[in-house]
Enzyme design. Structure first.
Site, PDB file in Angstrom:
ATOM      1  N   GLU A  55      -0.942  -5.429   8.310  1.00 47.30           N
ATOM      2  CA  GLU A  55      -0.156  -4.737   9.401  1.00 47.30           C
ATOM      3  C   GLU A  55      -1.047  -4.891  10.879  1.00 47.30           C
ATOM      4  OE1 GLU A  55       0.368  -0.537   8.272  1.00 47.30           O
ATOM      5  OE2 GLU A  55       1.266  -0.980   6.502  1.00 47.30           O
ATOM      6  N   ASP A 100      -1.250  -6.307  -0.285  1.00 44.70           N
ATOM      7  CA  ASP A 100      -1.351  -5.602   1.013  1.00 44.70           C
ATOM      8  C   ASP A 100      -3.000  -5.296   1.152  1.00 44.70           C
ATOM      9  OD1 ASP A 100       0.509  -4.948   2.909  1.00 44.70           O
ATOM     10  OD2 ASP A 100       1.188  -3.079   2.121  1.00 44.70           O
ATOM     11  N   LYS A 122      -1.013  -9.328   3.069  1.00 43.83           N
ATOM     12  CA  LYS A 122      -0.392  -8.891   4.054  1.00 43.83           C
ATOM     13  C   LYS A 122      -1.213  -8.010   4.868  1.00 43.83           C
ATOM     14  CE  LYS A 122       3.222  -5.810   3.894  1.00 43.83           C
ATOM     15  NZ  LYS A 122       2.729  -4.684   4.611  1.00 43.83           N
ATOM     16  N   ASP A 145       0.842  -1.231   0.039  1.00 43.13           N
ATOM     17  CA  ASP A 145       0.006  -0.056  -0.062  1.00 43.13           C
ATOM     18  C   ASP A 145       0.771   1.369   0.037  1.00 43.13           C
ATOM     19  OD1 ASP A 145       0.804  -0.193   2.683  1.00 43.13           O
ATOM     20  OD2 ASP A 145      -1.159   0.133   3.454  1.00 43.13           O
ATOM     21  N   SER A 146       2.331   1.235   0.093  1.00 41.47           N
ATOM     22  CA  SER A 146       3.198   2.286  -0.536  1.00 41.47           C
ATOM     23  C   SER A 146       2.736   2.737  -1.800  1.00 41.47           C
ATOM     24  CB  SER A 146       4.825   1.533  -0.186  1.00 41.47           C
ATOM     25  OG  SER A 146       4.726   0.419  -0.981  1.00 41.47           O
ATOM     26  N   GLU A 159       9.339  -4.162  10.192  1.00 44.07           N
ATOM     27  CA  GLU A 159       9.918  -2.890   9.542  1.00 44.07           C
ATOM     28  C   GLU A 159      10.339  -1.986  10.782  1.00 44.07           C
ATOM     29  OE1 GLU A 159       7.054  -0.753   7.183  1.00 44.07           O
ATOM     30  OE2 GLU A 159       8.227   0.822   6.916  1.00 44.07           O
TER      31      GLU A 159
HETATM   32  O1  KIV Z   1       3.588  -1.046   1.670  1.00 43.10           O
HETATM   33  C1  KIV Z   1       4.664  -1.373   1.603  1.00 43.10           C
HETATM   34  O2  KIV Z   1       5.455  -1.289   0.730  1.00 43.10           O
HETATM   35  C2  KIV Z   1       5.128  -2.386   2.547  1.00 43.10           C
HETATM   36  C3  KIV Z   1       6.604  -2.769   2.825  1.00 43.10           C
HETATM   37  C4  KIV Z   1       7.349  -1.441   3.004  1.00 43.10           C
HETATM   38  C5  KIV Z   1       6.927  -3.799   3.688  1.00 43.10           C
HETATM   39  O3  KIV Z   1       4.527  -2.589   3.581  1.00 43.10           O
END
Ligand code: KIV
EC number: 2.1.2.11
Length: 272
Positions: free
Chosen positions: A121, A90, A119, A51-52, A188
């Site tokens: 968080e 994500d 994934k 989600d970056s 992280e």
């Molecule tokens: O969103 C992302 O790119 C991430 C990584 C930095 C682990 O969660």
């Protein structure tokens, strides 16, 4: 008809076997089909549609505005561009507020993108959600330490595990998320010594970012690796290229060439 055998895509069993062999796991983010094809050809084991996306592609200040539809559109593109790496998508902010909500959103991600895993968080609060997803056949990567979706609650981006209370919480989260069935754990910005300790404590692979070299694998945002940014990357990222400068030079060249290529073309004379 092609005579080439298609490359087999890596599975969660392959990732677990790499951990058992002690082999390092290389993971990078990608957000579109072209970049996914390039990082896949270069041999990464896992691609994260992070989600970056919100920061590096969509121009948001944080990852919070990213929607499930954003993630699905980009993860489906990454799937079309890649053929070997295991794909992880994500779950964005607000999509895993409780196990039932997380399950229906993760099912949508799996059905509409073709990724192999999701994934999410969060620490202990995510344990029932990981259990629910795993019980329904969804492979899960957990993510603790600096969790950017909690930036406002955490009060910024900084290293985690520096004091004993924070270190003990991270150890407990890591153990609980492994027991809940996560097949990998992103650490992280966890202090390198603690990240190494957690890596040795778990049988699932830890994937570090800004957490030192002694994790089972490493992940980076692709833009930080190749220097495709308009502001400096995080201090832990060592760019291996300066793609932003190459793009600016190529575009500048094109602009100059276009403007120099001919003389003025006058407007047609209007009939009086
Ligand atoms: O969103 C992302 O790119 C991430 C990584 C930095 C682990 O969660």
């Amino acid at each position: 008809m092609s005579t080439q055998t298609p490359l087999k895509r890596l599975t969660t069993r392959d990732i677990a076997a790499m951990r058992r062999r002690g082999e390092a796991i290389a993971m990078l983010t990608a957000y579109d089909a072209t970049m996914a094809a390039l990082v896949d050809m270069a041999g990464v084991d896992m691609i994260l549609v992070g989600d970056s996306l919100g920061n590096v592609v969509l121009g948001h200040e944080t990852t919070l505005p990213v929607t499930l539809d954003d993630m699905i559109r980009h993860a489906a593109a990454v799937k079309r561009g890649s053929s070997r790496a295991l794909l992880v998508c994500d779950m964005p902010f607000g999509s895993v507020t409780e196990p039932a909500v997380a399950l229906s959103n993760a099912v949508r991600v799996m059905k509409e993108t073709g990724v192999e895993a999701v994934k999410l968080e969060g620490g202990l609060a995510m344990v029932p959600t990981v259990e629910r997803l795993v019980a329904h056949g969804i492979a899960v990567v957990a993510h603790i330490g600096l969790t950017p979706q909690h930036v406002h609650q955490m009060g910024g981006y900084y290293m985690h595990g520096k004091d004993e209370a924070s270190a003990e919480r991270l150890r407990a989260e890591a153990r609980a998320l492994e027991a809940a069935g996560a097949f990998a754990l992103v650490l992280e910005c966890v202090t390198p010594a603690l990240a190494a300790e957690i890596t040795h404590m778990l049988t699932i692979p830890t994937i570090g970012i800004g957490s030192g070299q002694d994790c089972a694998g490493q992940v980076l945002v692709i833009n930080d690796l190749i220097g495709l940014n308009t502001s400096p990357p995080p201090s832990f990222a060592r760019p291996r290229a300066d793609v932003a400068t190459i793009i600016k030079a190529a575009v500048g060249d094109y602009v100059d060439e276009t403007k120099a290529s001919r003389g003025p073309i006058p407007l047609p004379r209007r009939a009086e």
